[in-house]
Write an enzyme that holds these catalytic residues in place. Structure first.
Site, PDB file in Angstrom:
ATOM      1  CD  GLU B  31      -2.470   1.853   0.359  1.00 42.86           C
ATOM      2  OE1 GLU B  31      -3.189   1.072  -0.297  1.00 42.86           O
ATOM      3  OE2 GLU B  31      -2.370   3.069   0.093  1.00 42.86           O
ATOM      4  CB  ILE B  47     -24.874   3.502  -0.001  1.00 43.79           C
ATOM      5  CG1 ILE B  47     -24.366   3.915  -1.383  1.00 43.79           C
ATOM      6  CG2 ILE B  47     -25.321   4.708   0.789  1.00 43.79           C
ATOM      7  CD1 ILE B  47     -25.381   4.697  -2.180  1.00 43.79           C
ATOM      8  CG  HIS B  49     -25.156   1.160  -5.113  1.00 50.60           C
ATOM      9  ND1 HIS B  49     -25.891   2.230  -5.548  1.00 50.60           N
ATOM     10  CD2 HIS B  49     -23.925   1.638  -4.828  1.00 50.60           C
ATOM     11  CE1 HIS B  49     -25.132   3.321  -5.535  1.00 50.60           C
ATOM     12  NE2 HIS B  49     -23.932   2.984  -5.095  1.00 50.60           N
ATOM     13  CB  VAL B 172       3.933  -0.716  -7.003  1.00 52.65           C
ATOM     14  CG1 VAL B 172       4.351  -1.437  -8.280  1.00 52.65           C
ATOM     15  CG2 VAL B 172       3.657  -1.702  -5.873  1.00 52.65           C
ATOM     16  CD  GLU B 337     -17.119   3.909 -12.871  1.00 53.79           C
ATOM     17  OE1 GLU B 337     -17.173   5.123 -12.692  1.00 53.79           O
ATOM     18  OE2 GLU B 337     -17.234   3.391 -13.993  1.00 53.79           O
ATOM     19  CB  SER B 338     -20.366   3.877  -7.905  1.00 55.14           C
ATOM     20  OG  SER B 338     -21.633   3.457  -7.493  1.00 55.14           O
ATOM     21  CB  CYS B 402     -17.937  16.331  18.675  1.00 52.23           C
ATOM     22  SG  CYS B 402     -17.307  17.999  18.838  1.00 52.23           S
TER      23      CYS B 402
END
Lengths: 420, 478
Positions: B31, B47, B49, B172, B337-338, B402
């Site tokens: 990473e 979310i 989907h 990398v 992607e999504s 908070c």
């Protein structure tokens, strides 16, 4: 856990002054709950001078000012718990708190004083576009790093917002060896005290650019540059007016927000203008026996006024404990108009109120050669001329009980700014 | 020599690593960032989907629907917050409701269960803050919300617990086939050898792929900006509310988060710069304008932060999953992607199977499929919490006011496998600093804890690794 007559949430200037005043008014059974590791609140990091001119007639630093009140609390043997976070308060005034030593515990209280202070508006809440690298601090966080940890959060600094902490930090960072390039302020006037503009910016040749805002933050890891631009009357940036500053730090001093999350849990009604509780002349909220003072009620300019207000809250809480709930149903509403943004308190109880009540407020813009005018219903009763009034400074009107009782049946008191 | 190197420790890489760690092989994850979950996985809609948006027969449809089905149990096994809140695609009186029917049909063909069209009266009941212009909506009961940080960390930690190695701060710079294995060049460090490479490099997956394959991929960073709203308005909607996809794009969603905030976004903007995670005035203006098409009086004055994420959009418009045709032993999980977050569990399973088959590896007998997350004291009873504080007093000391995060939780975040090393690392694992003051009060305290626990210099504490230091040194010394 044992019951206390009075539990005070917060051991900063407001909580301390409230405790001392309540004690002196005859309430000995008091507990202060403080989340930090020492009493004094945010004053502990305000190492500059200028505190206490009104209260003590001398110039003290923040920690010195706090110490005056801490000493009074200690002399009276008022109980307090440090490193203790209040988690919840019920409408029945059951306080739920937590610390490492006692665990989570419940304290039933006859009266509660809210004195939690405020927080700074963050970069996120300001919707400033750009990257999110290290090097963006609220002015108060930078103040803590410099004054408490002795660590420099930046070397070349741009400041957005001319709130007092930002102005103070412009000077502090300069004194500690940083270069403060500019202070940009969205509004056409400063949000801070005049004396801070003079002593913290002018004296160090730091430019203040009014009607300017930050339009971009560059830097992937650490801030590398900040762009500011002039804003129009709609407070939106005007294209073509951008100035780019290479810097490693952006400090934000763009307003303070009373911390009323606990108040909301109890069911305390808040003012949309101040974000603090709506209180009567006794600084009591809509929940009987729950009082508020200091910056949790409304953001103050000087700590002296916090102490004064908190002492009143302390005395009133003592009276509530001693005499029980007010049965008075008559209310006179205070109406801010014509440049007055809000008033604290929001209403008066003519039969119940103290001999005098200080009404505090701020104006919404800069007024020159104007007057603060007070009306009882439609009758003008007071007019005080002011050469200059600005949003950065609190104003006040003192109302006498005798005047109010002399006008029975009065419905409202209006406070407004008028020309001349 | 490793059996498998996975490039990228986002949610996809970690899901693959976790599935691979069930096999009797030697796995290493490389990473570039200082922490897992440093790229696309940290900035998205959070979310799961249901799976009706993707075209029938696409890899996106396949993996989304399977991933969505797998997600609930996976989150239970890995102690990750997940809530099936249902989603709505809203259609206003000026929009074409046939698009909604097409989506329903597509969803059913994709194998999504629990889809139906809801009319205005019922909508007002289940989601009272929708705009008055909304006439009907496609309800997907299987739509869900999740914490993408926790999912990624959980997958990574579980992989590590089952023997996978992780090398952070490891970028990398080259991948080359040499004989029967690959040599992976690393910036400022010795090369790594491996039999198999799995490419889960997010927006850089095309660069990695193109190092070994002549069939080039091309990924653009599709930027999406978001607003995060305060918990005081956390109930403004309960479903994930999408807008009808149309000429103006996919629209902007409003969704609750598993932690009780509200998220608004994203816009979509293709950019050249794969590090371009800056928000823009025009992007934020677009969100403000567009969200009001579906939501009445969106409470945008309660924004506590805004951020941008980059989606890895591949020119072929679909996920690229599987072995490169001209580079044996090189497997892609590219163009994710999504709905990438939703698909991660299924992608992980498939890639791991393909790799295991290639290596002829068999499943371990001692694989532990579960992992315990950071203890959340807020979920304990009064008595349990007191017992905890008695045993471990650090759980009685609140650091982040908070979000009510105790020192105990922060210590857990630092000292667990693949633990936090920076302010953002602590924030994403515990939520300390994620609340309405945005770390104004707690950051100096968290810095002190990092300094003490990791025995590092105060000036060495960073926001998120690299040159993101917070302070420069003592007063007057810099």
């Amino acid at each position: 856990m044992k019951e206390y007559e009075l539990v005070i949430i917060g051991g900063g200037p407001a909580g301390l002054a409230a405790a001392v005043a309540a004690f002196d008014a005859g309430i000995k059974d008091i507990l202060i709950l403080e989340r930090d590791h020492s009493l004094g609140g945010i004053l502990n990091q305000c190492i500059h001078n200028g505190f206490g001119l009104h209260t003590f007639k001398e110039e003290l630093t923040g920690p010195e000012y706090a110490a005056r009140f801490t000493d009074q609390v200690l002399e009276r043997g008022i109980e307090y718990k440090l490193n203790t976070m209040v988690m919840d308060i019920s409408p029945e005034k059951m306080v739920c708190a937590m610390n490492s030593e006692d665990g989570m515990f419940m304290i039933p209280a006859k009266a509660v004083i809210l004195a939690m202070g405020c927080r700074e508006r963050s970069r996120g809440a300001l919707n400033i576009p750009g990257y999110r690298p290290a090097g963006i601090f609220s002015a108060g966080t930078a103040q803590r790093l410099v004054n408490m940890e002795g660590q420099m959060p930046g070397k070349r600094v741009v400041i957005l917002g001319s709130g007092d902490i930002g102005l103070i930090m412009a000077r502090r960072m300069t004194l500690e060896g940083a270069k403060v390039l500019v202070v940009a302020e969205l509004m056409p006037y400063s949000g801070g005290l005049k004396r801070n503009i003079v002593q913290c910016l002018d004296d160090f040749d730091i430019p203040l650019k009014l009607s300017h805002t930050v339009t971009d933050i560059e830097g992937r890891e650490r801030v590398e540059a900040v762009t500011i631009a002039k804003v129009g009357a709609d407070r939106r940036p005007i294209p073509g007016t951008e100035i780019r500053y290479e810097c490693d730090t952006l400090l934000l001093s763009c307003g303070l927000i009373p911390e009323n999350e606990l108040s909301q849990n109890i069911g305390v009604e808040l003012s949309p203008v101040t974000s603090g509780p709506i209180v009567n002349d006794g600084l009591e909220t809509n929940i009987p026996g729950v009082f508020a003072c200091g910056n949790v009620l409304h953001v103050h300019d000087l700590v002296d006024y916090v102490s004064e207000e908190a002492a009143a809250a302390g005395r009133n809480a003592a009276s509530f404990i001693q005499n029980g709930e007010s049965t008075e149903s008559d209310k006179i509403e205070l109406c801010p108009e014509g440049g007055v943004r809000y008033t604290v308190p929001v209403y008066l109880r003519p039969g119940k109120m103290n001999d005098t009540v200080t009404v505090r407020f701020r104006v919404g813009e800069v007024f020159k050669n104007s007057s603060i005018v007070t009306y009882f219903d439609d009758d003008e009763v007071m007019r005080r001329k002011k050469q200059i009034m600005a949003p950065g400074e609190m104003e006040q009107v003192i109302l006498k009980k005798s005047d109010i009782l002399a006008k029975p049946g009065m419905k409202k008191i209006t406070i407004r700014v008028e020309e001349g | 020599m490793f059996d498998v190197v996975v490039i990228g420790a986002g949610v996809t890489g970690c899901a693959i690593a976790r599935e691979l760690s069930a096999y009797d092989i030697n796995v290493c994850v490389l990473e570039r960032g200082e922490d897992l979950c440093s790229g696309t996985s940290k900035a998205n809609s959070a979310i799961v989907h249901a799976g009706f948006d993707a075209k029938c027969g696409s890899k996106k449809a396949l993996y989304n629907v399977r991933g969505s089905v797998m997600m609930e149990k996976l989150c239970k096994d890995l102690d990750v917050p997940y809530k099936r809140n249902g989603s709505l695609v809203t259609c206003s009186k000026d929009q074409d409701r046939s698009v909604l029917r097409d989506l329903l049909k597509q969803g059913e063909e994709n194998g999504v269960e629990g889809l139906r069209i809801v009319e205005k009266d019922e909508l007002k009941e289940i989601e009272p803050n929708l705009s008055d212009d909304i006439e009907c909506a496609l309800l997907a009961e299987t739509g869900a919300i999740i914490c993408p940080f926790h999912l990624t960390y959980a997958l990574g930690e579980n992989a590590a617990a089952n023997g996978a190695h992780f090398r952070l701060n490891t970028e990398v710079t080259g991948v080359a086939k040499e004989g029967d294995h690959f040599v992976i060049d690393i910036k400022d460090a010795p090369s790594v050898e491996t039999k198999i490479v799995v490419n889960a490099a997010g927006v850089y997956a095309d660069d990695i792929h193109n190092m070994v394959s002549k069939n080039k991929l091309h990924i653009v960073a599709r930027k999406g900006q978001y607003f995060l709203l305060d918990k005081t308005v956390g109930n403004y909607v309960t479903h994930t509310v999408f807008q009808l996809p149309g000429k103006m794009g996919k629209g902007v969603l409003m969704t609750p988060t598993v932690h009780g905030n509200i998220l608004v976004g994203p816009n979509a903007e293709d950019i050249e710069d794969k590090e371009g995670t800056n928000t823009t005035l025009s992007g934020m203006d677009y969100l403000t304008k567009t969200i009001s098409l579906s939501i009445a009086n969106p409470p945008l004055k309660n924004v506590i932060t805004s951020f941008a994420g980059l989606r890895a959009h591949e020119d072929g418009e679909d996920f690229v999953i599987g072995e490169a045709t001209d580079a044996e032993g090189f497997f892609d999980a590219a163009g994710i992607e999504s709905p990438g977050l939703s698909s991660a569990p299924a992608i992980g399973e498939d890639i791991a199977k393909m790799v295991a088959e290639k290596l002829g590896a068999s499943l371990k007998t001692d694989f532990v499929p579960t992992r315990k997350g950071i203890l959340n004291p807020a979920e304990l009873s009064f008595e349990e919490r007191n017992k905890l504080i008695k045993e471990k007093p650090e759980y009685g000391q609140i650091i982040c006011r908070c979000e009510s995060i105790s020192e105990g939780e922060i210590l857990d975040a630092i000292h667990r496998p693949l633990g936090a090393r920076s302010l953002d690392g602590v924030k994403r694992r515990t939520r300390a600093g994620m609340g309405r003051c945005q770390s104004g009060f707690c950051s100096p305290k968290v810095m002190e804890i990092l300094e003490r626990e990791l025995n590092m210099d105060y000036t060495a504490v960073t926001k998120n690794g690299g040159g993101s230091q917070i302070v420069y040194g003592e007063n007057k010394q810099v």
